[in-house]
Design a protein around this motif. Structure first.
Motif, PDB file in Angstrom:
ATOM      1  N   PHE A  30       0.834  -1.202   0.000  1.00 28.35           N
ATOM      2  CA  PHE A  30       0.000   0.000   0.000  1.00 28.35           C
ATOM      3  C   PHE A  30       0.869   1.252   0.000  1.00 28.35           C
ATOM      4  O   PHE A  30       0.629   2.202  -0.747  1.00 28.35           O
ATOM      5  N   TRP A  31       1.912   1.250   0.820  1.00 30.34           N
ATOM      6  CA  TRP A  31       2.814   2.395   0.898  1.00 30.34           C
ATOM      7  C   TRP A  31       3.534   2.612  -0.438  1.00 30.34           C
ATOM      8  O   TRP A  31       3.658   3.748  -0.906  1.00 30.34           O
ATOM      9  N   LEU A  32       3.998   1.533  -1.059  1.00 34.44           N
ATOM     10  CA  LEU A  32       4.656   1.661  -2.356  1.00 34.44           C
ATOM     11  C   LEU A  32       3.692   2.184  -3.423  1.00 34.44           C
ATOM     12  O   LEU A  32       4.062   3.027  -4.242  1.00 34.44           O
ATOM     13  N   HIS A  33       2.465   1.706  -3.407  1.00 30.29           N
ATOM     14  CA  HIS A  33       1.458   2.174  -4.373  1.00 30.29           C
ATOM     15  C   HIS A  33       1.182   3.670  -4.185  1.00 30.29           C
ATOM     16  O   HIS A  33       1.136   4.428  -5.159  1.00 30.29           O
ATOM     17  N   GLN A  34       1.010   4.105  -2.940  1.00 29.46           N
ATOM     18  CA  GLN A  34       0.752   5.526  -2.660  1.00 29.46           C
ATOM     19  C   GLN A  34       1.942   6.384  -3.097  1.00 29.46           C
ATOM     20  O   GLN A  34       1.762   7.466  -3.655  1.00 29.46           O
ATOM     21  N   SER A  35       3.145   5.920  -2.847  1.00 31.25           N
ATOM     22  CA  SER A  35       4.340   6.673  -3.245  1.00 31.25           C
ATOM     23  C   SER A  35       4.419   6.804  -4.760  1.00 31.25           C
ATOM     24  O   SER A  35       4.757   7.867  -5.287  1.00 31.25           O
ATOM     25  N   TYR A  36       4.096   5.737  -5.469  1.00 32.85           N
ATOM     26  CA  TYR A  36       4.128   5.784  -6.926  1.00 32.85           C
ATOM     27  C   TYR A  36       3.064   6.731  -7.476  1.00 32.85           C
ATOM     28  O   TYR A  36       3.308   7.470  -8.434  1.00 32.85           O
ATOM     29  N   GLN A  37       1.884   6.738  -6.872  1.00 33.91           N
ATOM     30  CA  GLN A  37       0.828   7.662  -7.302  1.00 33.91           C
ATOM     31  C   GLN A  37       1.262   9.118  -7.092  1.00 33.91           C
ATOM     32  O   GLN A  37       1.038   9.969  -7.954  1.00 33.91           O
ATOM     33  N   GLN A  38       1.892   9.407  -5.966  1.00 30.82           N
ATOM     34  CA  GLN A  38       2.399  10.758  -5.711  1.00 30.82           C
ATOM     35  C   GLN A  38       3.479  11.126  -6.732  1.00 30.82           C
ATOM     36  O   GLN A  38       3.522  12.247  -7.218  1.00 30.82           O
ATOM     37  N   TYR A  39       4.349  10.184  -7.061  1.00 30.87           N
ATOM     38  CA  TYR A  39       5.393  10.409  -8.054  1.00 30.87           C
ATOM     39  C   TYR A  39       4.777  10.781  -9.400  1.00 30.87           C
ATOM     40  O   TYR A  39       5.241  11.697 -10.072  1.00 30.87           O
ATOM     41  N   LYS A  40       3.707  10.097  -9.798  1.00 28.55           N
ATOM     42  CA  LYS A  40       3.074  10.372 -11.089  1.00 28.55           C
ATOM     43  C   LYS A  40       2.275  11.671 -11.088  1.00 28.55           C
ATOM     44  O   LYS A  40       2.120  12.307 -12.119  1.00 28.55           O
ATOM     45  N   GLN A  41       1.765  12.088  -9.933  1.00 26.89           N
ATOM     46  CA  GLN A  41       0.919  13.281  -9.892  1.00 26.89           C
ATOM     47  C   GLN A  41       1.696  14.566  -9.644  1.00 26.89           C
ATOM     48  O   GLN A  41       1.428  15.581 -10.282  1.00 26.89           O
ATOM     49  N   VAL A  42       2.632  14.546  -8.711  1.00 23.81           N
ATOM     50  CA  VAL A  42       3.337  15.784  -8.369  1.00 23.81           C
ATOM     51  C   VAL A  42       4.849  15.653  -8.358  1.00 23.81           C
ATOM     52  O   VAL A  42       5.552  16.635  -8.183  1.00 23.81           O
ATOM     53  N   GLY A  43       5.373  14.463  -8.563  1.00 25.04           N
ATOM     54  CA  GLY A  43       6.816  14.253  -8.545  1.00 25.04           C
ATOM     55  C   GLY A  43       7.428  14.385  -9.930  1.00 25.04           C
ATOM     56  O   GLY A  43       6.842  14.970 -10.853  1.00 25.04           O
ATOM     57  N   ASP A  44       8.598  13.811 -10.082  1.00 19.77           N
ATOM     58  CA  ASP A  44       9.298  13.874 -11.361  1.00 19.77           C
ATOM     59  C   ASP A  44       8.569  13.139 -12.475  1.00 19.77           C
ATOM     60  O   ASP A  44       8.821  13.373 -13.649  1.00 19.77           O
ATOM     61  N   GLY A  45       7.661  12.235 -12.125  1.00 20.15           N
ATOM     62  CA  GLY A  45       6.896  11.509 -13.130  1.00 20.15           C
ATOM     63  C   GLY A  45       5.652  12.239 -13.587  1.00 20.15           C
ATOM     64  O   GLY A  45       4.947  11.778 -14.482  1.00 20.15           O
ATOM     65  N   ALA A  46       5.353  13.387 -12.995  1.00 18.73           N
ATOM     66  CA  ALA A  46       4.162  14.161 -13.365  1.00 18.73           C
ATOM     67  C   ALA A  46       4.353  14.784 -14.740  1.00 18.73           C
ATOM     68  O   ALA A  46       5.476  15.113 -15.130  1.00 18.73           O
ATOM     69  N   PRO A  47       3.269  14.939 -15.494  1.00 22.17           N
ATOM     70  CA  PRO A  47       3.402  15.573 -16.814  1.00 22.17           C
ATOM     71  C   PRO A  47       3.879  17.017 -16.684  1.00 22.17           C
ATOM     72  O   PRO A  47       3.498  17.726 -15.759  1.00 22.17           O
ATOM     73  N   LYS A  48       4.702  17.422 -17.626  1.00 22.69           N
ATOM     74  CA  LYS A  48       5.237  18.782 -17.615  1.00 22.69           C
ATOM     75  C   LYS A  48       4.273  19.704 -18.355  1.00 22.69           C
ATOM     76  O   LYS A  48       3.599  19.290 -19.290  1.00 22.69           O
ATOM     77  N   PRO A  49       4.200  20.974 -17.950  1.00 24.17           N
ATOM     78  CA  PRO A  49       3.342  21.926 -18.664  1.00 24.17           C
ATOM     79  C   PRO A  49       3.775  22.084 -20.115  1.00 24.17           C
ATOM     80  O   PRO A  49       4.935  21.836 -20.461  1.00 24.17           O
ATOM     81  N   ALA A  50       2.854  22.533 -20.957  1.00 24.62           N
ATOM     82  CA  ALA A  50       3.130  22.683 -22.390  1.00 24.62           C
ATOM     83  C   ALA A  50       4.292  23.644 -22.650  1.00 24.62           C
ATOM     84  O   ALA A  50       5.065  23.443 -23.578  1.00 24.62           O
ATOM     85  N   LEU A  51       4.432  24.682 -21.856  1.00 25.47           N
ATOM     86  CA  LEU A  51       5.488  25.681 -22.064  1.00 25.47           C
ATOM     87  C   LEU A  51       6.736  25.396 -21.230  1.00 25.47           C
ATOM     88  O   LEU A  51       7.636  26.231 -21.161  1.00 25.47           O
ATOM     89  N   TYR A  52       6.802  24.228 -20.592  1.00 26.79           N
ATOM     90  CA  TYR A  52       7.913  23.876 -19.714  1.00 26.79           C
ATOM     91  C   TYR A  52       9.243  23.995 -20.453  1.00 26.79           C
ATOM     92  O   TYR A  52       9.384  23.557 -21.580  1.00 26.79           O
ATOM     93  N   GLY A  53      10.215  24.621 -19.813  1.00 24.67           N
ATOM     94  CA  GLY A  53      11.547  24.686 -20.397  1.00 24.67           C
ATOM     95  C   GLY A  53      12.279  25.964 -20.070  1.00 24.67           C
ATOM     96  O   GLY A  53      11.798  26.828 -19.335  1.00 24.67           O
ATOM     97  N   PHE A  54      13.469  26.066 -20.640  1.00 27.55           N
ATOM     98  CA  PHE A  54      14.332  27.231 -20.474  1.00 27.55           C
ATOM     99  C   PHE A  54      14.311  28.038 -21.761  1.00 27.55           C
ATOM    100  O   PHE A  54      14.388  27.479 -22.852  1.00 27.55           O
ATOM    101  N   TYR A  55      14.232  29.337 -21.629  1.00 25.51           N
ATOM    102  CA  TYR A  55      14.188  30.227 -22.787  1.00 25.51           C
ATOM    103  C   TYR A  55      15.256  31.293 -22.616  1.00 25.51           C
ATOM    104  O   TYR A  55      15.409  31.859 -21.540  1.00 25.51           O
ATOM    105  N   ASN A  56      16.000  31.576 -23.690  1.00 23.11           N
ATOM    106  CA  ASN A  56      16.933  32.700 -23.700  1.00 23.11           C
ATOM    107  C   ASN A  56      16.167  33.928 -24.164  1.00 23.11           C
ATOM    108  O   ASN A  56      15.371  33.862 -25.101  1.00 23.11           O
TER     109      ASN A  56
END
Length: 134
Positions: free
Chosen positions: A31-57
């Motif tokens: 259960f703990w591993l499942h909850q951690s993975y869900q958090q990773y996908k929603q707000v962690g590094d596995g979460a989708p990036k915004p459309a404008l995500y990135g670095f701009y000069n």
């Protein structure tokens, strides 16, 4: 090894408790591993990036209709612009420090609004017409 005392008089109850302990441990661990993975996908590094995500000069910087040249001694000129997760933008000034702002993308006004900052959005897919993603 010293055997631990029996919890119950009936043998089947003691065997059941001995089997349920590791089963409960496995269930809680899963259960703990499942909850951690869900958090990773929603707000962690596995979460989708915004459309404008990135670095701009920042190639061109205009203030009050005046183009400001890319001079590193101008501490108020933008050098880079980052669009990050969680509706954050980062502005790297020519002098070096990074300022971060919480923003809201307003499609109707075609701008990024913040209590401290309003940025017009250029063509679709570009943050500003004078910014190029790096």
């Amino acid at each position: 090894a010293v055997p631990h005392p029996a919890l119950f008089r009936r043998k089947w109850l003691n065997v059941s408790v001995s089997l349920l302990q590791p089963a409960l441990l496995l269930y809680l661990g899963g259960f703990w591993l499942h909850q951690s993975y869900q958090q990773y996908k929603q707000v962690g590094d596995g979460a989708p990036k915004p459309a404008l995500y990135g670095f701009y000069n920042v190639d061109e910087f205009v203030v009050d209709g005046q183009v400001r040249p890319p001079v590193f001694t101008d501490e108020t000129r933008w050098r880079r612009f980052t669009f990050e997760r969680y509706n954050l933008v980062g502005i790297v000034l020519a002098g070096g420090p990074v300022e971060r702002f919480k923003v809201k993308l307003d499609q109707s006004k075609k701008s990024l609004d913040s209590p401290k900052l309003t940025i017009p959005v250029g063509k679709p897919g570009l943050l500003l017409t004078s910014l190029h993603q790096t």
